[in-house]
Scaffold this motif. Sequence first.
Motif, PDB file in Angstrom:
ATOM      1  N   THR A   5       0.829  -1.196   0.000  1.00 36.65           N
ATOM      2  CA  THR A   5       0.000   0.000   0.000  1.00 36.65           C
ATOM      3  C   THR A   5       0.866   1.249   0.000  1.00 36.65           C
ATOM      4  OG1 THR A   5      -1.611  -1.214   1.305  1.00 36.65           O
ATOM      5  CG2 THR A   5      -1.915   1.159   1.178  1.00 36.65           C
ATOM      6  N   TYR A   6       1.904   1.239   0.808  1.00 36.38           N
ATOM      7  CA  TYR A   6       2.751   2.430   0.916  1.00 36.38           C
ATOM      8  C   TYR A   6       4.191   2.093   0.542  1.00 36.38           C
ATOM      9  CZ  TYR A   6      -1.115   4.192   3.730  1.00 36.38           C
ATOM     10  OH  TYR A   6      -2.352   4.584   4.172  1.00 36.38           O
ATOM     11  N   THR A   7       4.765   2.955  -0.262  1.00 36.47           N
ATOM     12  CA  THR A   7       6.183   2.837  -0.579  1.00 36.47           C
ATOM     13  C   THR A   7       6.922   3.748   0.390  1.00 36.47           C
ATOM     14  OG1 THR A   7       6.151   4.648  -2.173  1.00 36.47           O
ATOM     15  CG2 THR A   7       5.686   2.432  -3.026  1.00 36.47           C
ATOM     16  N   PRO A   8       8.229   3.619   0.482  1.00 37.79           N
ATOM     17  CA  PRO A   8       8.952   4.530   1.383  1.00 37.79           C
ATOM     18  C   PRO A   8       8.730   5.999   1.015  1.00 37.79           C
ATOM     19  CG  PRO A   8      10.364   2.722   0.744  1.00 37.79           C
ATOM     20  CD  PRO A   8       9.102   2.582  -0.040  1.00 37.79           C
ATOM     21  N   LYS A   9       8.592   6.256  -0.277  1.00 34.64           N
ATOM     22  CA  LYS A   9       8.375   7.644  -0.706  1.00 34.64           C
ATOM     23  C   LYS A   9       7.005   8.152  -0.234  1.00 34.64           C
ATOM     24  CE  LYS A   9       8.748  10.516  -4.811  1.00 34.64           C
ATOM     25  NZ  LYS A   9       8.949  10.555  -6.238  1.00 34.64           N
ATOM     26  N   ASP A  10       5.974   7.258  -0.298  1.00 34.41           N
ATOM     27  CA  ASP A  10       4.631   7.645   0.157  1.00 34.41           C
ATOM     28  C   ASP A  10       4.647   8.002   1.649  1.00 34.41           C
ATOM     29  OD1 ASP A  10       3.575   7.166  -2.370  1.00 34.41           O
ATOM     30  OD2 ASP A  10       2.925   5.109  -1.867  1.00 34.41           O
ATOM     31  N   ILE A  11       5.377   7.201   2.399  1.00 36.77           N
ATOM     32  CA  ILE A  11       5.425   7.455   3.844  1.00 36.77           C
ATOM     33  C   ILE A  11       6.135   8.784   4.119  1.00 36.77           C
ATOM     34  CG2 ILE A  11       6.336   6.592   6.044  1.00 36.77           C
ATOM     35  CD1 ILE A  11       6.009   3.763   4.886  1.00 36.77           C
ATOM     36  N   LEU A  12       7.214   9.042   3.384  1.00 33.54           N
ATOM     37  CA  LEU A  12       7.986  10.274   3.595  1.00 33.54           C
ATOM     38  C   LEU A  12       7.159  11.520   3.257  1.00 33.54           C
ATOM     39  CD1 LEU A  12      10.715  11.541   4.317  1.00 33.54           C
ATOM     40  CD2 LEU A  12      11.348  11.323   1.910  1.00 33.54           C
ATOM     41  N   GLN A  13       6.364  11.444   2.223  1.00 34.57           N
ATOM     42  CA  GLN A  13       5.625  12.622   1.778  1.00 34.57           C
ATOM     43  C   GLN A  13       4.256  12.772   2.451  1.00 34.57           C
ATOM     44  OE1 GLN A  13       5.507  12.174  -2.453  1.00 34.57           O
ATOM     45  NE2 GLN A  13       7.638  12.839  -2.718  1.00 34.57           N
ATOM     46  N   GLN A  14       3.909  11.869   3.294  1.00 34.47           N
ATOM     47  CA  GLN A  14       2.600  11.944   3.949  1.00 34.47           C
ATOM     48  C   GLN A  14       2.527  13.173   4.858  1.00 34.47           C
ATOM     49  OE1 GLN A  14      -0.114  10.013   3.520  1.00 34.47           O
ATOM     50  NE2 GLN A  14      -1.191  11.328   4.944  1.00 34.47           N
ATOM     51  N   GLU A  15       1.475  13.920   4.742  1.00 33.38           N
ATOM     52  CA  GLU A  15       1.218  15.099   5.558  1.00 33.38           C
ATOM     53  C   GLU A  15      -0.040  14.837   6.380  1.00 33.38           C
ATOM     54  OE1 GLU A  15       2.906  18.074   5.757  1.00 33.38           O
ATOM     55  OE2 GLU A  15       4.447  17.237   4.459  1.00 33.38           O
ATOM     56  N   PHE A  16       0.035  15.176   7.615  1.00 33.85           N
ATOM     57  CA  PHE A  16      -1.107  15.016   8.507  1.00 33.85           C
ATOM     58  C   PHE A  16      -1.671  16.405   8.864  1.00 33.85           C
ATOM     59  CE2 PHE A  16       1.561  11.323   9.303  1.00 33.85           C
ATOM     60  CZ  PHE A  16       0.637  10.296   9.171  1.00 33.85           C
ATOM     61  N   LYS A  17      -2.951  16.439   9.075  1.00 30.24           N
ATOM     62  CA  LYS A  17      -3.583  17.692   9.499  1.00 30.24           C
ATOM     63  C   LYS A  17      -3.304  17.897  10.979  1.00 30.24           C
ATOM     64  CE  LYS A  17      -7.357  16.973   6.339  1.00 30.24           C
ATOM     65  NZ  LYS A  17      -8.770  16.668   6.212  1.00 30.24           N
ATOM     66  N   ASP A  38      13.271   1.166   7.983  1.00 27.58           N
ATOM     67  CA  ASP A  38      12.997  -0.272   8.094  1.00 27.58           C
ATOM     68  C   ASP A  38      12.366  -0.804   6.806  1.00 27.58           C
ATOM     69  OD1 ASP A  38      13.983  -0.300  10.639  1.00 27.58           O
ATOM     70  OD2 ASP A  38      12.024  -0.315  11.639  1.00 27.58           O
ATOM     71  N   TYR A  39      11.448  -0.001   6.272  1.00 29.48           N
ATOM     72  CA  TYR A  39      10.757  -0.395   5.052  1.00 29.48           C
ATOM     73  C   TYR A  39      11.760  -0.575   3.914  1.00 29.48           C
ATOM     74  CZ  TYR A  39       6.470  -0.565   2.237  1.00 29.48           C
ATOM     75  OH  TYR A  39       5.432  -0.950   1.440  1.00 29.48           O
ATOM     76  N   ALA A  41      14.988  -1.221   4.238  1.00 29.28           N
ATOM     77  CA  ALA A  41      15.838  -2.379   4.562  1.00 29.28           C
ATOM     78  C   ALA A  41      15.121  -3.686   4.199  1.00 29.28           C
ATOM     79  CB  ALA A  41      16.214  -2.356   6.038  1.00 29.28           C
ATOM     80  N   TYR A  42      13.823  -3.739   4.505  1.00 27.14           N
ATOM     81  CA  TYR A  42      13.062  -4.953   4.163  1.00 27.14           C
ATOM     82  C   TYR A  42      12.984  -5.137   2.646  1.00 27.14           C
ATOM     83  CZ  TYR A  42      11.593  -5.357   9.046  1.00 27.14           C
ATOM     84  OH  TYR A  42      11.564  -5.497  10.407  1.00 27.14           O
ATOM     85  N   ASN A  43      12.795  -4.034   1.921  1.00 23.83           N
ATOM     86  CA  ASN A  43      12.751  -4.138   0.451  1.00 23.83           C
ATOM     87  C   ASN A  43      14.080  -4.663  -0.109  1.00 23.83           C
ATOM     88  OD1 ASN A  43      10.122  -3.426  -0.086  1.00 23.83           O
ATOM     89  ND2 ASN A  43      10.566  -1.239  -0.298  1.00 23.83           N
ATOM     90  N   LYS A  44      15.205  -4.143   0.431  1.00 26.64           N
ATOM     91  CA  LYS A  44      16.512  -4.616  -0.025  1.00 26.64           C
ATOM     92  C   LYS A  44      16.680  -6.111   0.264  1.00 26.64           C
ATOM     93  CE  LYS A  44      19.049  -0.302   0.351  1.00 26.64           C
ATOM     94  NZ  LYS A  44      20.128   0.414   1.068  1.00 26.64           N
ATOM     95  N   GLU A  45      16.260  -6.510   1.458  1.00 30.55           N
ATOM     96  CA  GLU A  45      16.394  -7.934   1.819  1.00 30.55           C
ATOM     97  C   GLU A  45      15.505  -8.814   0.934  1.00 30.55           C
ATOM     98  OE1 GLU A  45      16.157 -10.825   5.737  1.00 30.55           O
ATOM     99  OE2 GLU A  45      16.112  -8.661   6.005  1.00 30.55           O
ATOM    100  N   ILE A  46      14.302  -8.325   0.655  1.00 25.90           N
ATOM    101  CA  ILE A  46      13.402  -9.080  -0.221  1.00 25.90           C
ATOM    102  C   ILE A  46      14.018  -9.238  -1.607  1.00 25.90           C
ATOM    103  CG2 ILE A  46      11.203  -8.965  -1.470  1.00 25.90           C
ATOM    104  CD1 ILE A  46       9.967  -7.801   1.120  1.00 25.90           C
ATOM    105  N   LEU A  47      14.584  -8.163  -2.159  1.00 25.51           N
ATOM    106  CA  LEU A  47      15.225  -8.241  -3.479  1.00 25.51           C
ATOM    107  C   LEU A  47      16.420  -9.200  -3.462  1.00 25.51           C
ATOM    108  CD1 LEU A  47      15.111  -4.502  -4.629  1.00 25.51           C
ATOM    109  CD2 LEU A  47      13.770  -6.419  -5.527  1.00 25.51           C
ATOM    110  N   THR A  48      17.221  -9.129  -2.404  1.00 24.45           N
ATOM    111  CA  THR A  48      18.380 -10.028  -2.284  1.00 24.45           C
ATOM    112  C   THR A  48      17.927 -11.488  -2.229  1.00 24.45           C
ATOM    113  OG1 THR A  48      19.572  -8.312  -1.062  1.00 24.45           O
ATOM    114  CG2 THR A  48      20.434 -10.548  -0.904  1.00 24.45           C
TER     115      THR A  48
END
Length: 157
Positions: A5-17, A38-39, A41-48
């Motif tokens: 659902t969320y990529t690391p970029k989505d999490i970084l750009q998320q703005e809350f009211k 962490d997200y 790191a998990y993606n890198k491990e999954i690719l490896t």
Amino acid sequence: MANITYTPKDILQQEFKTKMRGYDPVEVDEFLDGVIKDYEAYNKEILTLQEENDRLNAKIAQLSKNQATNSRNQSESTSKSQTVTNFDILKRLSNLEKEVFGKKLDQEENEEIRTSQSTDDYSRSNDTRLRDNRTTESRSNTNRSSGDDDLEKTRQF
């Protein structure tokens, strides 16, 4: 792979009211930064792991092909090697028998030859005696028959 659902970029750009009495935005941002790390790191491990899985699957396929080829070659060579092995075993056994029993067999053969020679010599001497006796008898028979003939002829006169 599971739906993300969320990529690391989505999490970084998320703005809350912001609301009154809400969470501290700085704390939330720091927490989300940790989640992003962490997200990633998990993606890198999954690719490896996926790369390793692909590599291992390729190796399994290659080994399966090699094993099939080797099993065919081995079954052919096994029958050949068993034949050679059996032949070698028989040859070794024969050599051992010659070594162990050869001396005894040679001695027995020599004794048989001597025995047969002496038997032959005995037979020859007996044959010679028999021939001599027959010759003597035939001569005496010849002499007798010629003497008998002479007597017959004399009587007729």
